[in-house]
Every structure is written in C-alpha cells, then in structure tokens.
Design an enzyme around this catalytic site. Structure first.
Site, PDB file in Angstrom:
ATOM      1  N   LYS A  57       0.836  -1.200   0.000  1.00 55.94           N
ATOM      2  CA  LYS A  57       0.000   0.000   0.000  1.00 55.94           C
ATOM      3  C   LYS A  57       0.873   1.253   0.000  1.00 55.94           C
ATOM      4  O   LYS A  57       0.651   2.173  -0.792  1.00 55.94           O
ATOM      5  CB  LYS A  57      -0.897  -0.025   1.244  1.00 55.94           C
ATOM      6  CG  LYS A  57      -2.089   0.881   1.160  1.00 55.94           C
ATOM      7  CD  LYS A  57      -2.923   0.792   2.443  1.00 55.94           C
ATOM      8  CE  LYS A  57      -3.743  -0.485   2.495  1.00 55.94           C
ATOM      9  NZ  LYS A  57      -4.345  -0.685   3.843  1.00 55.94           N
ATOM     10  N   ARG A  79      -3.005   3.127   8.699  1.00 56.41           N
ATOM     11  CA  ARG A  79      -3.380   1.964   7.876  1.00 56.41           C
ATOM     12  C   ARG A  79      -2.254   0.944   7.835  1.00 56.41           C
ATOM     13  O   ARG A  79      -1.111   1.289   7.573  1.00 56.41           O
ATOM     14  CB  ARG A  79      -3.668   2.424   6.438  1.00 56.41           C
ATOM     15  CG  ARG A  79      -4.486   3.692   6.373  1.00 56.41           C
ATOM     16  CD  ARG A  79      -4.470   4.310   4.987  1.00 56.41           C
ATOM     17  NE  ARG A  79      -5.129   3.480   3.993  1.00 56.41           N
ATOM     18  CZ  ARG A  79      -5.202   3.806   2.700  1.00 56.41           C
ATOM     19  NH1 ARG A  79      -4.621   4.915   2.257  1.00 56.41           N
ATOM     20  NH2 ARG A  79      -5.811   3.016   1.845  1.00 56.41           N
ATOM     21  N   GLY A 129      -6.944 -10.627   7.941  1.00 56.68           N
ATOM     22  CA  GLY A 129      -6.541 -11.261   9.195  1.00 56.68           C
ATOM     23  C   GLY A 129      -5.642 -10.347   9.990  1.00 56.68           C
ATOM     24  O   GLY A 129      -5.319 -10.610  11.133  1.00 56.68           O
ATOM     25  N   MET A 171      -4.650  -6.097  11.188  1.00 53.69           N
ATOM     26  CA  MET A 171      -5.418  -4.994  11.739  1.00 53.69           C
ATOM     27  C   MET A 171      -6.133  -4.194  10.662  1.00 53.69           C
ATOM     28  O   MET A 171      -5.620  -3.983   9.586  1.00 53.69           O
ATOM     29  CB  MET A 171      -4.519  -4.054  12.523  1.00 53.69           C
ATOM     30  CG  MET A 171      -5.335  -3.177  13.445  1.00 53.69           C
ATOM     31  SD  MET A 171      -4.451  -1.725  14.005  1.00 53.69           S
ATOM     32  CE  MET A 171      -4.715  -0.642  12.631  1.00 53.69           C
ATOM     33  N   ARG A 209      -3.461  -0.774  -6.592  1.00 55.91           N
ATOM     34  CA  ARG A 209      -2.564  -1.936  -6.716  1.00 55.91           C
ATOM     35  C   ARG A 209      -2.949  -2.663  -7.986  1.00 55.91           C
ATOM     36  O   ARG A 209      -4.028  -2.455  -8.539  1.00 55.91           O
ATOM     37  CB  ARG A 209      -2.690  -2.863  -5.512  1.00 55.91           C
ATOM     38  CG  ARG A 209      -4.037  -3.477  -5.450  1.00 55.91           C
ATOM     39  CD  ARG A 209      -4.259  -4.310  -4.207  1.00 55.91           C
ATOM     40  NE  ARG A 209      -5.701  -4.496  -4.092  1.00 55.91           N
ATOM     41  CZ  ARG A 209      -6.317  -4.884  -2.997  1.00 55.91           C
ATOM     42  NH1 ARG A 209      -5.650  -5.111  -1.901  1.00 55.91           N
ATOM     43  NH2 ARG A 209      -7.619  -5.035  -2.998  1.00 55.91           N
ATOM     44  N   HIS A 234      -4.963 -36.813   3.292  1.00 58.98           N
ATOM     45  CA  HIS A 234      -4.922 -37.932   2.348  1.00 58.98           C
ATOM     46  C   HIS A 234      -5.894 -37.703   1.193  1.00 58.98           C
ATOM     47  O   HIS A 234      -5.536 -37.817   0.029  1.00 58.98           O
ATOM     48  CB  HIS A 234      -5.270 -39.234   3.086  1.00 58.98           C
ATOM     49  CG  HIS A 234      -5.352 -40.433   2.186  1.00 58.98           C
ATOM     50  ND1 HIS A 234      -6.542 -40.874   1.651  1.00 58.98           N
ATOM     51  CD2 HIS A 234      -4.383 -41.237   1.690  1.00 58.98           C
ATOM     52  CE1 HIS A 234      -6.306 -41.931   0.885  1.00 58.98           C
ATOM     53  NE2 HIS A 234      -4.998 -42.175   0.897  1.00 58.98           N
ATOM     54  N   SER A 253      16.043 -40.363 -17.358  1.00 55.86           N
ATOM     55  CA  SER A 253      14.783 -39.742 -16.982  1.00 55.86           C
ATOM     56  C   SER A 253      14.736 -39.725 -15.455  1.00 55.86           C
ATOM     57  O   SER A 253      14.805 -40.774 -14.817  1.00 55.86           O
ATOM     58  CB  SER A 253      13.617 -40.539 -17.563  1.00 55.86           C
ATOM     59  OG  SER A 253      12.413 -39.966 -17.146  1.00 55.86           O
ATOM     60  N   CYS A 260      10.200 -37.651 -15.278  1.00 58.85           N
ATOM     61  CA  CYS A 260       8.901 -38.284 -15.469  1.00 58.85           C
ATOM     62  C   CYS A 260       8.146 -38.453 -14.157  1.00 58.85           C
ATOM     63  O   CYS A 260       7.137 -39.111 -14.095  1.00 58.85           O
ATOM     64  CB  CYS A 260       9.057 -39.628 -16.173  1.00 58.85           C
ATOM     65  SG  CYS A 260      10.025 -40.806 -15.231  1.00 58.85           S
ATOM     66  N   TYR A 264      13.279 -32.259 -21.414  1.00 60.28           N
ATOM     67  CA  TYR A 264      11.828 -32.386 -21.441  1.00 60.28           C
ATOM     68  C   TYR A 264      11.262 -32.693 -20.059  1.00 60.28           C
ATOM     69  O   TYR A 264      11.994 -33.129 -19.165  1.00 60.28           O
ATOM     70  CB  TYR A 264      11.370 -33.473 -22.434  1.00 60.28           C
ATOM     71  CG  TYR A 264      11.708 -34.881 -22.023  1.00 60.28           C
ATOM     72  CD1 TYR A 264      10.848 -35.612 -21.199  1.00 60.28           C
ATOM     73  CD2 TYR A 264      12.866 -35.497 -22.460  1.00 60.28           C
ATOM     74  CE1 TYR A 264      11.157 -36.901 -20.808  1.00 60.28           C
ATOM     75  CE2 TYR A 264      13.186 -36.797 -22.084  1.00 60.28           C
ATOM     76  CZ  TYR A 264      12.326 -37.494 -21.248  1.00 60.28           C
ATOM     77  OH  TYR A 264      12.628 -38.765 -20.859  1.00 60.28           O
TER      78      TYR A 264
HETATM   79  P1  ADP Z   1      -7.759  -2.050   3.558  1.00 62.49           P
HETATM   80  O1  ADP Z   1      -6.362  -2.479   3.414  1.00 62.49           O
HETATM   81  O2  ADP Z   1      -8.600  -2.966   4.355  1.00 62.49           O
HETATM   82  O3  ADP Z   1      -8.363  -1.660   2.240  1.00 62.49           O
HETATM   83  P2  ADP Z   1      -7.339   0.750   4.015  1.00 62.49           P
HETATM   84  O4  ADP Z   1      -6.144   1.159   4.778  1.00 62.49           O
HETATM   85  O5  ADP Z   1      -7.229   0.876   2.553  1.00 62.49           O
HETATM   86  O6  ADP Z   1      -7.712  -0.720   4.453  1.00 62.49           O
HETATM   87  O7  ADP Z   1      -8.524   1.653   4.574  1.00 62.49           O
HETATM   88  C1  ADP Z   1      -9.838   1.281   4.784  1.00 62.49           C
HETATM   89  C2  ADP Z   1     -10.778   2.292   4.180  1.00 62.49           C
HETATM   90  O8  ADP Z   1     -10.520   3.598   4.656  1.00 62.49           O
HETATM   91  C3  ADP Z   1     -10.640   2.370   2.687  1.00 62.49           C
HETATM   92  O9  ADP Z   1     -11.900   2.527   2.120  1.00 62.49           O
HETATM   93  C4  ADP Z   1      -9.810   3.595   2.481  1.00 62.49           C
HETATM   94  O10 ADP Z   1     -10.031   4.160   1.228  1.00 62.49           O
HETATM   95  C5  ADP Z   1     -10.291   4.492   3.610  1.00 62.49           C
HETATM   96  N1  ADP Z   1      -9.267   5.451   3.991  1.00 62.49           N
HETATM   97  C6  ADP Z   1      -8.026   5.154   4.396  1.00 62.49           C
HETATM   98  N2  ADP Z   1      -7.311   6.281   4.638  1.00 62.49           N
HETATM   99  C7  ADP Z   1      -8.132   7.313   4.394  1.00 62.49           C
HETATM  100  C8  ADP Z   1      -7.970   8.734   4.451  1.00 62.49           C
HETATM  101  N3  ADP Z   1      -6.817   9.281   4.799  1.00 62.49           N
HETATM  102  N4  ADP Z   1      -9.016   9.487   4.126  1.00 62.49           N
HETATM  103  C9  ADP Z   1     -10.192   8.919   3.762  1.00 62.49           C
HETATM  104  N5  ADP Z   1     -10.405   7.607   3.692  1.00 62.49           N
HETATM  105  C10 ADP Z   1      -9.393   6.790   3.995  1.00 62.49           C
HETATM  106 MG    MG Z   2      -7.841  -0.392   1.074  1.00 63.72          MG
END
Ligand code: ADP
Ligand code: MG
Ligand code: MG
Length: 931
Positions: free
Chosen positions: A22, A91, A100, A102, A341, A462, A814, A882, A902
C-alpha cells in the site's frame, strides 16, 4: 542512522519490501502527480525491530515527530488542535495483502475539542460528530480490542430510536442527526471506560502512537500467522504502517467514497467498472450498509470528479501496464486517490486481460505470458457448474462449504463406504464419497466416485493429496458435517440453523474450485477451454458451437498464449500414459511423445497368474511356457501405444513394482495349507487333492523364501529383471516385434527402452547387452532397420551421484523424482503423507510437500549434480523428468533452469506444462506468481 519513516514523495512502487504494497503504491501515485492526500510510511523494518525488541526503536518516535511536523506544515494544520485540526488515518500495509491483520483507523486526532474545530471548519456539525463516533468505534475495536458488535449494536439502537421518534421503523446511519451522534459518542465513550477501565485517549499523539503499535502487533495474531502459513508467506516480513491525511467522503451528498477497477476483474472485459456511495466514509462501500451506485451514476452526480477518476485510472493502467484497482474519495467535488494496486482477477480474466494488453501494445507477448499461470489454466479445464446454483433454488441449494482441495464440479448420490462407491460405480451410478476423512483403504472408492467430500483434514490430507493426484474433484474439511457411517447419515450442523440430516442415496453437488457443497444436482457443463484444447479452435468458434462472445474471447486468448509458449519454450512436454486412449488424448493436448509408459498394469488381472508362474518357476521350461504366453499379449499392448504416438518417441519402462505385488497373499495361502494339514492329521477327509496341496506348499515355501520386510526397497525394477531371467527379454521382444509390425504397415514407431531403479552402471550394462541382442535378433530376422535407444531412470541417490559413469551406458536419463524424493528423504510416501505431513507443515519443517513441488535444495541438488556430471561424459545425453513434478509449475521452472530437455506429466497436465515451460523460458529471474 536507519531511516524508518518515508514521506510519500520519497518512496516508489519497487520498494514494497520496505514500504509494504500500500505504501509503495501511494508513493508511486504521488510521484505520478495524482491527487493523493499527503502522508508518510513507517517501514516494515521498524515493525521487525519492534517485534524483536518488544518496543519501538527510540529513533522511530523521533522520526515520526519529524514526519508529522512536515505533514502539518505542508497542509497548514496541526494534529487534533482545537481550530481546523489535522486528522489522519493509520493503515496497515504488508508486502502481500493480508486479511486477518489490523483494520484501518480513520479520523485519528479527534477529541472533545477538535471535534468542535472540525464542525466549525466544515460548517457541518453532523459530519464532525459522525467522524468522531467512527474514530471511537474503529479505535475501540482494533486498538483497544473491544468486540466490534458492542459498538454496532449501540449504533443500531440509535437508529431504531431515531426511527421511533419519527414514528417509523429504524433509519439508516445517514439519517442520524448531529444530536443523535453526539449522544452516540457519549455512549461509545462509556463503553470504552467500562471495557478498558480508562477513558478514550484525548491526546492526539497518544492516539497515533497506540494505533501504530496496534498495527505492528497485528502482524503476530493467530489469525495472521495462520493465514501466512496457508499462503506460504514468510512469517518474518513485518508490516508497514501508513499515516495519511484524512479526506472526507461523509460531508454530505457532494461527497462520497468508492472502489473501481480499470477493467472487469471477473471476466476481463474492457472498460472501467466500480461502486460508489454518497455521504460515506472508508469501508462503507464494501460493507454493504446501503446500496451502492455505479460509475455511470457518479458521472451524473459529479461529472468532473468522474472524469478525473477515469483519467487517473487510465494513467495508472498505462503506468503499471496492467489491471489496477483503486480506492477513491470525493470531498465536496474534489477527487482524492487513496489506494491502488495491480488488481486480483479470476483465471479467465487473467488470460483475456493479458492478450488485450498485447493488442493495445502496452505489453509484449513475453510479458503477457508472465501474467498468467499454469494453475489458472488448469482451473479453466475442469467442468463447471452451469449457473449460479442459488438462482434455481428449486433444484439445488447451498448446504455447507469446506476447503477447495481439487478443482472440478461433481454431482452424485451420497455413499459413505468405499465398497459401496465401487459397487454403485459398477452399476453405472454416479456417487460422491462422503467420509469423515479418508485413508489408503479408500482408494478404490475414490477412484469409483465422481467426487470426494470429507468433514476433516486440510489441503494436504490424504483425501486432498490423492484426489489432486488423480484429478478427482474434492472438498475437504467441511467441518459442519457429521458423518455417521453406521447410521448411514450425514448431518449438517450450521450454527443458528436447524440441523439438516442427509441419507446415503441423497443427491449432492460439490465444487472443488470453491469448496461449496449443494443439496441436489447442479447442472454441469464441460469447459469450453477443455473443448478447444481437445478439438481445436473450430470446435468452439465454428458455427453452431453456441458460445457467447466472452467465452470465445477467452478461448482465443488461451490459444494465443499457449501458442506463444510453445514457440518460446526450450523444454519439450511429454505425457505419462500406458494405454492408447490416454496416449491419444495426451497427443491432442499437445504432448510430444510419451515420457513414461509403465508396464505394471499390463501384468494384472488374468495375466497375474502367468507372472506368478514366472517368478515361482523352478525349472526353465515352466518359466518359458509362461513367458511365451505373455509375449503376444504384451506385443498387442505396445503396438496400440506406439500406433497412437506414431512418429513420436515412446519411452517404455521395463517392469518395476516390488515382487510381492505379483505373488499370492501369504496369510491366505498359509491358512489354507495349515487348515488342510490339520484336517488330514485329524484323520478327516481333506478338501484339496494331493497335487493341489503339493502345489500350495511349494508356493508357500517360495513365498517364505522371497518374503521382504521392506518391499519398496527390495527386489524391484532392474533387480527383479536380473533375478528372473527372461522377463525383461520377453518385454523387449514384445516391444521390438510390435514396432516391426507397425513399420511393415508403413508406420513410424519410435520406442525407447527405459530401465528402472538402476543404482550401478553395471546393472545397466547387463540389461543393455541383453536388450541389444534381442533387438538385433528380431530386426535382423525381420529385415527391418530400427534403432531403439536404451536409457535409465535416475531415482536413487547413488544413480545421481554416479551419473557420469551410468551415462556411458545410457542414451537418455529420466529423473524419476517420485522415488528420488522417497529415497533421498527416506520417506515412504503413502505413510508419511498420512501421518506426518500435517505436523511437518504446521511446524515449518516443510513448507510444501516435496512430492508436490521438487525439494530444490536436496533432491534438486542431486538432479543438478547428475545433469552436470553425466554431460561431462556424454555431452548430448538426453535428459528428462517423469515424476509427478513434471506437471508442477514451480518444479517445471526448476527443471528448465537445471537444463533438462523435457518434462513428462499426466495427460491432463500437458497444457499446463506447455504454458509453464514457456513462462520459464521468458523470464530470467524466478518469480513466484502474484499472490
Ligand atoms: P484495507 O487495506 O482494508 O483496504 P485501508 O487502509 O485501505 O484498508 O482503509 C480502509 C478504508 O478507509 C478504505 O476505504 C480507504 O479508502 C479508507 N481510507 C483510508 N485512509 C483514508 C484517508 N486518509 N481518508 C479517507 N479515507 C481513507
Ligand atoms: Mg484499502
Ligand atoms: Mg479492510
């Protein structure tokens, strides 16, 4: 001094290891001049240090302060001040995206004071209190660990109360007034006090520091660790943390938030595509709290933002040269980009997008090949359920789900015992074998069933391993199932629902690509890609083929990329096949010969008696009679195989399996003899004639003489050939006579003879002399000219280590990597897969079964040694593999790098191997496919 903090203006997309996915992409968008709110990234290295030491490195606090001050100066606001406060989001963002871990905390910096400032600045009191309640909710759940539903039920109560006040049912969150939200904040703060024993922190910097720490800590939660183990992500990477200036989509109807894709990630169809929600923040769009709008709606509401968004997405696609997904927010008519991404996509979309990008001249064909994987191709080959099953609720309904262990779509009636599956299949019925878990005794039932469903076990259980090996649809670990074999019932216990009791004979459908289980028969269709591979492009694109444009476009993409792979690859692809039908199928799928034709099955059934006679014979005549009777049968076997592969090499392996597989059961025979003897001793009449008893006694004595404690390491392969004179000679004669017959019919048979389990060059020498004399004898007599190469399997460490010597007697090698893995590790495959592997995968001794992907460090090293040293004595020696690894993508890359000529794999993996061999040839650096 280590730099732990990077401003968005400093990073770029190639530093994802340090900045997380990110953070690296936020920096890249910033560099591109796209509207990203200012912010900074704390590195994964800082996280690793924190986790190692249990505390932030001192420099980190300092660097955060510096970065924060820069940020404040840039935007002209201070974090959480009374007037016009700066707010930020915190974030998480690891190298690989990881559910899984935060969640994000938005609106950090709000407190009882700054909420007033925010309200004044925006001239919107409601907005300010909405933002504050969101902060406490997210902070409370993710940083302080208070169960999220405590907050959401307080929110529900507020919405119900508001609705009642208006004399109506509950309202939506947007209908809450500033006063409602102010009260909700008070409620939330009460919850925090009650649950944690302290007040919601009012100090903005403390909020920030606690949130950063919580992101670091979330790397090591059980959930995150489990996820990484399953996805084979290293446990020691750590996560980055992004601190981003808040922008607000919850400032009324001129604001909003959304997600979008530059192309359709489900089908690969061109054109941007997305969801938008007015007056909303963060994850509201994906949380499904209200119905979302489309990008076309955004165009109507706010044409300028819409246009800017499309431009930004086009820019990203041009830059990344791939499908991108984005998160964006519109704040009072101003567009902000919050994330991008290279987007995940379905297998079908992967193929279509790759070729579309070639057509648009954004990538080369070689690059297109890197955008698809063999596994994606494999998943396109399996039969599929025709419609969304939930659409036709009458015929079928979702029952439960487990882990997708082996893809495909299977429909059949429930059987609970393997014997029943075999019997039902014998009557032509289609069944699904449902078991708590399977064991080796279930093999027959697994072969007979359309699919296998188990209540226990994971992807290496299994059931999963065996089903994948034979291409049978399989779902494992459907934990809601309670399988009672004695009662003949399967009970589905889903929490919050009445148990559903199914009986043997009820019809179910299982989807091995998704893990879903349905009650009733879901219609199944063969895959169009499979049809194309078997019958050619015309079968799908011709008139009357009745496929839609999307399917046709997919098939054309697959065709194009496979043909390109064929042009580029250096590895040839052959198939493992023993019967003409399989050989013909493999050939249609593009096999360039047979790399392994096993002869074992040719000795089963009624022919077993003859082999028994050969092995147990105590005089030459008796043995010769049996050999003479086997000869014509074998000749027909080989003739069919060579004919199906006319003009292509067919490597025939001489008889390999352990002796005991051809002998009568010892216990049974011993009991029969003992019973007969005691009858006779007791003076009573015997059941057997004297001759019969004598024959049994003779057999028994032979069996005891030949008994082996560990048959897999006993008399098999070349050892059996040397122990039982005439056996290999008969097989070779059958091969040569079959070939001679085909030559006389004007055909072009290309048999090769392969000797199994050689450990010493002398073994090969002896067999080779014998083979050559048989070949000479038969061809001279027939007046036909045939060269038949003689080679060996390399499947013992000693063979690999003395390859330079063995090469002098071999025309080809082989690598039998199944046995080579067993003998190198000292693993008995069937035993350890069942008992040991799940523990070994859990505790990290293994990251994947070495029987699935070649163990490059150990077994692979033996392969490399053998390749290198054999070619010093015989430079042109033909080298192949093989084992089942011949169809495994990662292993194929290894064999390409090791310089083999091969790979040979099961027929249905041939297209996969073609594609992967092409991919291996078009990259230098081994790249694991995108996660
Ligand atoms: P995830 O990895 O679960 O997508 P994000 O870090 O992207 O989590 O954030 C969760 C939500 O919060 C997303 O919809 C993101 O666009 C929004 N968000 C994150 N940072 C900001 C920000 N600075 N201003 C407004 N919205 C935000
Ligand atoms: Mg996001
Ligand atoms: Mg999320």
């Amino acid at each position: 001094m280590t730099t732990y903090v990077y401003d968005f203006t400093q990073g770029d997309k190639d530093r994802a290891d340090l900045l997380g996915g990110k953070g690296a992409n936020l920096a890249e968008m910033t560099r591109l001049g796209l509207p990203v709110p200012p912010g900074f990234t704390i590195t994964t290295e800082a996280c690793r240090e924190y986790l190692a030491q249990g505390d932030e490195p001192g420099e980190l606090r300092v660097q955060v302060t510096t970065a924060l001050r820069h940020l404040e100066d840039k935007v002209g606001r201070r974090l959480g001040t009374r007037r016009d406060p700066l707010l930020v989001s915190v974030r998480s963002g690891a190298r690989f995206s990881m559910p899984g871990m935060m969640e994000t905390v938005l609106n950090v910096g709000l407190n009882d004071e700054s909420v007033q400032g925010l309200a004044e600045e925006a001239s919107d009191e409601r907005f300010a209190w909405d933002s504050y309640r969101r902060l406490i909710q997210m902070f409370g759940a993710t940083v302080l660990g208070i169960p999220a539903d405590v907050f959401s039920s307080a929110l529900d109560d507020a919405m119900t109360t508001r609705g009642r006040a208006a004399g109506d049912g509950p309202v939506a969150d947007v209908d809450l007034t500033a006063q409602d939200l102010r009260e909700l904040v008070a409620t939330y703060r009460g919850i925090v006090r009650e649950r944690t024993g302290r007040d919601f922190p009012q100090d903005p910097r403390e909020q920030l520091d606690l949130a950063i720490r919580a992101v670091f800590d979330s790397w090591n939660t059980d959930r995150a660790r489990l996820y990484r183990r399953r996805e084979r992500i290293p446990q020691d990477l750590g996560t980055a943390v992004n601190v981003v200036t808040m922008v607000f989509g919850n400032l009324g109807d001129t604001s909003g938030t959304g997600v979008a894709f530059t192309r359709d990630p489900a089908t690969g169809a061109p054109g941007a595509y997305g969801d938008y929600l007015q007056n909303a923040q963060g994850e509201d769009v994906v949380a499904g709290i209200r119905n979302t709008l489309s990008l076309d709606d955004l165009h109507r509401i706010d044409p300028l933002s819409h246009q800017q968004l499309l431009q930004a997405m086009r820019r990203l696609e041009t830059h990344y040269r791939d499908l991108c997904d984005v998160e964006f927010t519109v704040e009072r008519g101003h567009l902000w980009m919050l994330q991008t991404r290279v987007g995940k996509r379905t297998p079908a979309a992967a193929f279509r997008i790759a070729t579309a990008l070639v057509d648009e001249q954004l990538i080369t064909e070689d690059e297109a090949l890197q955008r698809v994987t063999g596994e994606q191709l494999a998943s396109l080959l399996f039969p599929q359920f025709a419609t969304e099953p939930s659409d036709d609720g009458a015929a079928s309904r979702a029952l439960t789900s487990g882990m997708a262990a082996s893809p495909g779509a299977a429909v059949g009636t429930i059987v609970l015992r393997s014997e029943d599956a075999v019997a039902a299949a014998g009557r032509g019925e289609r069944v699904i074998l449902v078991r708590r878990e399977t064991n080796p005794d279930d093999l027959g039932g697994m072969i007979a069933a359309q699919g296998i469903l188990t209540a226990r076990g994971g992807k290496t259980s299994h059931a999963a391993v065996v089903a994948r090996g034979m291409g049978r649809t399989c779902v494992v670990g459907a934990e809601e199932l309670d399988v009672d074999e004695d009662a003949g019932t399967v009970t589905v216990r889903a929490s919050g629902r009445e148990p559903t009791v199914l009986h043997a004979g009820d019809e179910i459908s299982i989807d091995g690509s998704t893990g879903e289980v349905f009650l009733g028969a879901v219609p199944v269709v063969s895959s169009p890609v499979e049809r194309y591979l078997e019958e050619g492009l015309d079968a799908v694109s011709g008139d009357g083929a009745a496929v839609d444009d999307e399917t046709l476009s997919l098939v054309r993409s697959v065709d194009r990329l496979l043909r390109h792979a064929d042009e580029r690859r250096r590895l040839r692809v052959k198939a493992n096949a023993d019967v003409p039908d399989d050989a013909a199928r493999a050939r249609r799928l593009g096999a360039q010969g047979i790399g392994l034709a096993r002869t074992e099955h040719m000795f089963l059934g009624e022919r077993r008696g003859l082999v028994e006679q050969i092995v147990l014979a105590d005089d030459v005549t008796e043995r010769d009679i049996a050999l003479d009777r086997l000869l014509p049968l074998q000749r027909d076997d080989f003739s069919g195989l060579l004919d199906a592969m006319d003009g292509l090499p067919v490597t025939i392996r001489l008889l390999d399996p352990p002796l005991h597989e051809f002998l009568p059961d010892h216990t049974e025979l011993a009991v029969r003899v003992a019973v007969e003897r005691s009858r006779r001793e007791g003076g009573g009449p015997g059941e057997l004639s004297d001759d019969e008893l004598a024959a049994d006694e003779k057999k028994l004595a032979a069996l005891e003489r030949l008994h082996e404690a560990n048959p897999m390491l006993g008399v098999r392969g070349v050892r059996l050939g040397l122990l039982v004179p005439g056996l290999f000679a008969m097989q070779v004669r059958a091969v040569v006579e079959a070939a001679v017959g085909l030559v006389r019919d004007g055909k072009d048979p290309r048999p090769e003879i392969m000797v199994p389990l050689v450990g010493s060059v002398r073994e090969l020498q002896i067999v080779r002399d014998e083979v050559e004399s048989v070949v000479r004898g038969v061809t001279e007599l027939a007046g036909v000219d045939l060269t038949i190469p003689v080679g060996t399997m390399i499947e013992l460490p000693r063979a690999a280590l003395t390859a330079h010597r063995i090469a002098t007697e071999a025309d080809f090698f082989s690598f039998g990597t199944n046995d080579l893995t067993q003998t190198t590790w000292g693993f008995s495959r069937d035993d350890v897969e069942r008992t040991l592997f799940s523990t070994y995968l859990d505790n990290g001794v293994l990251t994947i079964s070495p029987f699935e992907t070649i163990d490059a460090d150990g077994v692979g090293r033996l392969v490399r040694i053998a390749v290198e040293e054999s070619r010093t004595t015989k430079p042109g020696l033909e080298l192949g593999v093989c084992g089942e690894h011949g169809g495994d993508p990662e292993s194929i890359r290894f064999f390409h790098d090791a310089g083999l000529d091969y790979v040979s794999c099961s027929p249905f993996r041939v297209p996969v191997a073609r594609l992967e061999a092409g991919r291996a040839a078009t990259t230098d650096a081994p790249s694991s496919s995108s996660r």
